[in-house]
Write a protein that holds these residues in place. Structure first.
Motif, short mmCIF file in Angstrom:
data_model
loop_
_atom_site.label_atom_id
_atom_site.label_comp_id
_atom_site.label_asym_id
_atom_site.label_seq_id
_atom_site.Cartn_x
_atom_site.Cartn_y
_atom_site.Cartn_z
N ASN A 81 29.87 -6.63 55.06
CA ASN A 81 28.42 -6.53 55.04
C ASN A 81 27.89 -5.56 56.09
O ASN A 81 26.88 -4.91 55.88
N ASN A 82 28.52 -5.49 57.24
CA ASN A 82 28.00 -4.67 58.33
C ASN A 82 29.10 -3.93 59.06
O ASN A 82 29.10 -3.82 60.27
N GLY A 83 30.08 -3.43 58.33
CA GLY A 83 31.13 -2.68 58.99
C GLY A 83 32.35 -2.54 58.13
O GLY A 83 32.36 -2.92 56.95
N LEU A 84 33.36 -1.95 58.73
CA LEU A 84 34.65 -1.75 58.07
C LEU A 84 35.71 -2.60 58.74
O LEU A 84 35.66 -2.83 59.94
N GLY A 85 36.69 -2.99 57.97
CA GLY A 85 37.85 -3.68 58.49
C GLY A 85 39.09 -2.93 58.09
O GLY A 85 39.14 -2.27 57.04
N PHE A 86 40.09 -2.98 58.94
CA PHE A 86 41.39 -2.37 58.66
C PHE A 86 42.45 -3.37 59.10
O PHE A 86 42.27 -4.09 60.09
N SER A 87 43.56 -3.41 58.39
CA SER A 87 44.65 -4.30 58.80
C SER A 87 45.98 -3.63 58.55
O SER A 87 46.11 -2.79 57.66
N GLY A 88 46.94 -3.99 59.36
CA GLY A 88 48.29 -3.44 59.26
C GLY A 88 49.20 -4.15 60.25
O GLY A 88 48.92 -5.28 60.68
N GLU A 89 50.25 -3.46 60.63
CA GLU A 89 51.21 -4.03 61.58
C GLU A 89 51.69 -2.94 62.52
O GLU A 89 52.12 -1.88 62.07
N VAL A 90 51.60 -3.19 63.83
CA VAL A 90 52.03 -2.25 64.86
C VAL A 90 53.12 -2.92 65.69
O VAL A 90 52.89 -4.01 66.23
N SER A 91 54.27 -2.32 65.74
CA SER A 91 55.40 -2.84 66.53
C SER A 91 55.66 -4.32 66.25
O SER A 91 55.89 -5.12 67.15
N GLY A 92 55.59 -4.70 64.98
CA GLY A 92 55.88 -6.07 64.58
C GLY A 92 54.74 -7.05 64.78
O GLY A 92 54.90 -8.23 64.52
N GLU A 93 53.58 -6.57 65.25
CA GLU A 93 52.42 -7.45 65.45
C GLU A 93 51.32 -7.07 64.46
O GLU A 93 51.07 -5.89 64.22
N VAL A 94 50.65 -8.08 63.92
CA VAL A 94 49.52 -7.83 63.03
C VAL A 94 48.39 -7.21 63.84
O VAL A 94 48.08 -7.67 64.95
N ILE A 95 47.81 -6.13 63.30
CA ILE A 95 46.63 -5.53 63.91
C ILE A 95 45.48 -5.63 62.93
O ILE A 95 45.65 -5.39 61.73
N GLN A 96 44.33 -6.07 63.44
CA GLN A 96 43.10 -6.15 62.67
C GLN A 96 42.04 -5.37 63.43
O GLN A 96 41.89 -5.56 64.64
#
Length: 143
Positions: A81-96
Motif C-alpha cells: 500500500n505504501n512502499g515496496l518489499g523485496f525478499s531473498g537470501e544473503v549468506s544463508g540468512e533471509v533478507i527482507q
C-alpha cells in the motif's frame, strides 16, 4: 525451528506490504504503491552498523565494511500500500527489505533522501535511507 520462524516472518512481511490493487481498506479500493518504477535502480544505505544495498534487475547487492564489493543475490519484488518489499537470501540468512516514501537523513552527511529503508537480515533489523537513479537525494555529491 529457526528456519520455520524465518519463513513465518517473511510471510508476515509479505502480507504487511501486499495490499495489491483492488484491496479494500475501510471500504475504499487501495492501489499498490507505484512510486518507484520497475526499472529504477535503488540505492539504500545505513550506519551503525554501516551497510549498503543496490537493487537492480531482480538482484540485490549487499555490502558492508567487511565486504565492500558485496554479495549479489536474486530477490523477489512486491508492491504494498505504501512502499515496496523485496525478499531473498544473503549468506544463508533471509533478507527482507521495505522501501517507503518519506524524508530521511542518514545522520552522517548533509543529504536528505526521498525514501526510508527497513532491512531485516536474519534476526537483525536495520534502518536506513534510500534513493533511485530517477529520484536522487538532496545535498552534496561527496559530503
Amino acid at each position: 525451528m529457526i528456519i520455520a520462524c524465518r519463513k513465518i516472518a517473511l510471510l508476515a512481511a509479505v502480507a504487511a506490504l501486499a495490499g495489491c490493487t483492488g484491496a479494500s481498506q475501510g471500504g475504499e479500493d487501495v492501489e499498490a504503491f507505484d512510486g518507484i518504477a520497475e526499472g529504477e535502480k535503488i540505492s539504500l544505505l545505513g550506519n551503525e552498523p554501516f551497510w549498503g544495498a543496490k537493487i537492480a534487475d531482480g538482484t540485490l547487492t549487499w555490502s558492508t565494511p567487511d565486504n565492500i564489493d558485496g554479495e549479489t543475490v536474486p530477490i523477489t519484488r512486491f508492491s504494498g500500500n505504501n512502499g515496496l518489499g523485496f525478499s531473498g537470501e544473503v549468506s544463508g540468512e533471509v533478507i527482507q527489505v521495505a522501501v517507503t516514501p518519506g524524508e530521511c537523513n542518514d545522520g552522517m552527511s548533509d543529504r536528505t533522501y526521498p525514501f526510508t529503508a527497513t532491512i531485516t537480515l536474519g534476526d537483525r533489523q536495520l534502518e536506513g535511507c534510500g534513493y533511485t537513479d530517477k529520484q536522487s537525494f538532496d545535498g552534496p555529491e561527496n559530503p
